[in-house]
Design a protein around this motif. Structure first.
Motif, PDB file in Angstrom:
ATOM      1  N   GLY A 269       0.888  -1.209  -0.200  1.00 32.98           N
ATOM      2  CA  GLY A 269       0.283  -0.216  -0.056  1.00 32.98           C
ATOM      3  C   GLY A 269       0.846   1.671  -0.054  1.00 32.98           C
ATOM      4  N   GLN A 270       0.543   2.463   0.325  1.00 35.10           N
ATOM      5  CA  GLN A 270       1.564   3.541   0.202  1.00 35.10           C
ATOM      6  C   GLN A 270       1.914   3.803   1.518  1.00 35.10           C
ATOM      7  N   HIS A 271       1.582   3.174   2.664  1.00 33.10           N
ATOM      8  CA  HIS A 271       2.677   3.038   3.265  1.00 33.10           C
ATOM      9  C   HIS A 271       3.824   2.683   3.676  1.00 33.10           C
ATOM     10  N   VAL A 272       5.226   3.173   4.330  1.00 37.42           N
ATOM     11  CA  VAL A 272       6.550   3.300   3.910  1.00 37.42           C
ATOM     12  C   VAL A 272       6.819   2.332   5.323  1.00 37.42           C
ATOM     13  N   LEU A 273       7.352   1.292   4.587  1.00 40.20           N
ATOM     14  CA  LEU A 273       7.721   0.110   5.902  1.00 40.20           C
ATOM     15  C   LEU A 273       8.274  -0.442   5.270  1.00 40.20           C
ATOM     16  N   GLU A 274       9.845  -0.695   6.157  1.00 40.44           N
ATOM     17  CA  GLU A 274      10.249  -1.959   6.023  1.00 40.44           C
ATOM     18  C   GLU A 274       9.589  -3.035   5.539  1.00 40.44           C
ATOM     19  N   ARG A 275       9.916  -3.665   4.497  1.00 38.96           N
ATOM     20  CA  ARG A 275       9.407  -5.040   4.138  1.00 38.96           C
ATOM     21  C   ARG A 275      10.740  -5.966   3.608  1.00 38.96           C
TER      22      ARG A 275
ATOM     23  N   LYS B 118      -9.801   5.605  -1.624  1.00 39.94           N
ATOM     24  CA  LYS B 118     -11.334   5.575  -2.812  1.00 39.94           C
ATOM     25  C   LYS B 118     -12.064   4.403  -2.341  1.00 39.94           C
ATOM     26  N   SER B 119     -11.771   3.773  -1.943  1.00 44.72           N
ATOM     27  CA  SER B 119     -12.831   2.838  -1.715  1.00 44.72           C
ATOM     28  C   SER B 119     -13.033   2.683   0.185  1.00 44.72           C
ATOM     29  N   GLY B 120     -14.024   1.410   0.206  1.00 44.07           N
ATOM     30  CA  GLY B 120     -12.478   1.106   1.973  1.00 44.07           C
ATOM     31  C   GLY B 120     -11.617   0.070   2.001  1.00 44.07           C
ATOM     32  N   VAL B 121     -11.268   0.122   0.986  1.00 44.84           N
ATOM     33  CA  VAL B 121     -10.611  -1.400   1.006  1.00 44.84           C
ATOM     34  C   VAL B 121      -9.351  -0.795   0.105  1.00 44.84           C
TER      35      VAL B 121
ATOM     36  N   THR C 251     -13.483   9.900   8.921  1.00 44.89           N
ATOM     37  CA  THR C 251     -12.397   9.513   7.807  1.00 44.89           C
ATOM     38  C   THR C 251     -11.531  10.334   8.443  1.00 44.89           C
ATOM     39  N   LEU C 252     -11.385  11.685   8.980  1.00 47.61           N
ATOM     40  CA  LEU C 252     -10.727  12.423   9.779  1.00 47.61           C
ATOM     41  C   LEU C 252      -9.653  11.625  10.560  1.00 47.61           C
ATOM     42  N   LEU C 253     -10.159  11.110  11.983  1.00 49.87           N
ATOM     43  CA  LEU C 253      -9.623   9.489  13.138  1.00 49.87           C
ATOM     44  C   LEU C 253      -9.061   8.624  12.656  1.00 49.87           C
ATOM     45  N   GLN C 254     -10.088   8.039  11.343  1.00 48.80           N
ATOM     46  CA  GLN C 254      -8.700   7.063  10.344  1.00 48.80           C
ATOM     47  C   GLN C 254      -7.589   7.368  10.399  1.00 48.80           C
ATOM     48  N   ALA C 255      -7.837   8.577   9.377  1.00 50.26           N
ATOM     49  CA  ALA C 255      -6.094   9.233   8.562  1.00 50.26           C
ATOM     50  C   ALA C 255      -5.238   9.280   9.871  1.00 50.26           C
ATOM     51  N   LEU C 256      -5.748  10.488  11.251  1.00 54.53           N
ATOM     52  CA  LEU C 256      -4.816   9.831  11.764  1.00 54.53           C
ATOM     53  C   LEU C 256      -3.971   9.025  12.873  1.00 54.53           C
ATOM     54  N   GLU C 257      -4.748   7.930  13.059  1.00 50.75           N
ATOM     55  CA  GLU C 257      -4.120   6.568  12.768  1.00 50.75           C
ATOM     56  C   GLU C 257      -3.558   6.280  12.066  1.00 50.75           C
ATOM     57  N   ALA C 258      -3.137   6.729  10.998  1.00 49.54           N
ATOM     58  CA  ALA C 258      -2.609   6.304   9.824  1.00 49.54           C
ATOM     59  C   ALA C 258      -1.375   7.806   9.931  1.00 49.54           C
ATOM     60  N   GLY C 259      -1.558   8.000  10.382  1.00 46.15           N
ATOM     61  CA  GLY C 259      -0.806   9.394  10.318  1.00 46.15           C
ATOM     62  C   GLY C 259      -0.073   8.925  10.588  1.00 46.15           C
ATOM     63  N   VAL C 260       0.703   7.923  11.911  1.00 42.06           N
ATOM     64  CA  VAL C 260       1.914   7.194  12.635  1.00 42.06           C
ATOM     65  C   VAL C 260       3.113   6.830  11.421  1.00 42.06           C
ATOM     66  N   TYR C 261       2.633   6.878  10.125  1.00 38.82           N
ATOM     67  CA  TYR C 261       3.371   5.973   9.093  1.00 38.82           C
ATOM     68  C   TYR C 261       3.754   6.815   7.715  1.00 38.82           C
ATOM     69  N   ASN C 262       4.814   7.464   7.662  1.00 40.56           N
ATOM     70  CA  ASN C 262       5.254   7.567   5.954  1.00 40.56           C
ATOM     71  C   ASN C 262       4.015   6.780   5.269  1.00 40.56           C
ATOM     72  N   LYS C 263       3.932   7.826   4.157  1.00 31.81           N
ATOM     73  CA  LYS C 263       3.243   7.606   2.837  1.00 31.81           C
ATOM     74  C   LYS C 263       3.907   7.993   1.688  1.00 31.81           C
ATOM     75  N   VAL C 264       4.182   7.184   0.166  1.00 33.01           N
ATOM     76  CA  VAL C 264       4.362   7.402  -0.937  1.00 33.01           C
ATOM     77  C   VAL C 264       4.037   8.681  -1.388  1.00 33.01           C
ATOM     78  N   GLY C 265       4.856   9.339  -1.800  1.00 30.91           N
ATOM     79  CA  GLY C 265       4.255  11.141  -2.418  1.00 30.91           C
ATOM     80  C   GLY C 265       3.883  11.071  -3.468  1.00 30.91           C
ATOM     81  N   VAL C 266       2.893  11.376  -4.165  1.00 24.08           N
ATOM     82  CA  VAL C 266       3.053  12.311  -5.334  1.00 24.08           C
ATOM     83  C   VAL C 266       2.202  13.352  -5.499  1.00 24.08           C
ATOM     84  N   LEU C 267       3.211  14.174  -5.587  1.00 22.71           N
ATOM     85  CA  LEU C 267       2.361  15.401  -5.745  1.00 22.71           C
ATOM     86  C   LEU C 267       1.864  16.543  -7.297  1.00 22.71           C
TER      87      LEU C 267
END
Length: 206
Positions: A15-21, A113-116, A170-186
């Motif tokens: 997904g968009q989360h920048v995690l060690e994989r 984009k969708s619930g999944v 939606t705002l709370l879910q965004a904050l919850e996921a905000g602990v992770y860096n994301k892929v950025g496409v300006l």
């Protein structure tokens, strides 16, 4: 084989989360390692040798050249991604000194984009980019994008109120996921703040 890519290669979809994989590794010396599964063709209990050889000696090689070599990738997009992650780390590090525990950038697209899917909602007439109320607006200097503005959430209790389907969850879910860096496409959003589609364009120290 015309269906080899679809039927023979299996990669971990991220997904968009920048995690060690472990599906993709970059060593300290700059070596890049990609891990994927190759399904060898068979007929009953017998491997189809010529087809398998073609997969291993031709299709795998082309897949590696197209997906792991810098020369085959979009250099501008790679550099944009690096800058997005560095700016996000800098923003997150700056929050404690400002007395903040969260930040939502002006122009951020919070609905998914969708619930999944964790991709931002695609542009549509009803899509409303986030805009901070003046009373909570803060400005932060970032290494690459310069000054960005958004809503700063201070330590303590914050009440989010509104009617049904007004975006509270939606705002709370965004904050919850905000602990992770994301892929950025300006270019996806083109927000005035410059956050673009750094997913939720927010950070939360962890």
């Amino acid at each position: 084989h015309p269906h080899c890519t679809a039927r023979c290669f299996f990669l971990h979809f991220t997904g968009q989360h920048v995690l060690e994989r472990t599906a993709g590794l970059v060593s300290a010396t700059g070596d890049v390692e990609g891990r994927f599964t190759v399904g060898l063709p068979a007929q009953g209990r017998s491997i189809m040798g010529p087809w398998a050889a073609q997969i291993l000696t031709q299709h795998v090689q082309r897949a590696v050249q197209a997906g792991l070599l810098h020369s085959a990738l979009d250099s501008a997009a790679i550099w944009c991604h690096i800058q997005t992650v560095e700016d996000t780390e800098a923003l997150r590090a700056a929050l404690p000194s400002l007395g903040l525990v969260g930040f939502v950038g002006d122009g951020a697209i919070l609905p998914r984009k969708s619930g999944v899917s964790d991709l931002p909602m695609e542009p549509s007439p009803g899509l409303v980019p986030f805009r901070s109320p003046e009373s909570l607006s803060v400005q932060i200097q970032l290494p690459h994008r310069g000054h960005v503005t958004g809503m700063g959430i201070r330590a303590g209790v914050t009440l989010i109120a509104g009617g049904g389907f007004h975006g509270k969850s939606t705002l709370l879910q965004a904050l919850e996921a905000g602990v992770y860096n994301k892929v950025g496409v300006l270019e996806v959003l083109g927000a005035a703040s410059g956050f673009g589609s750094a997913s939720y364009a927010l950070c939360w120290p962890w």
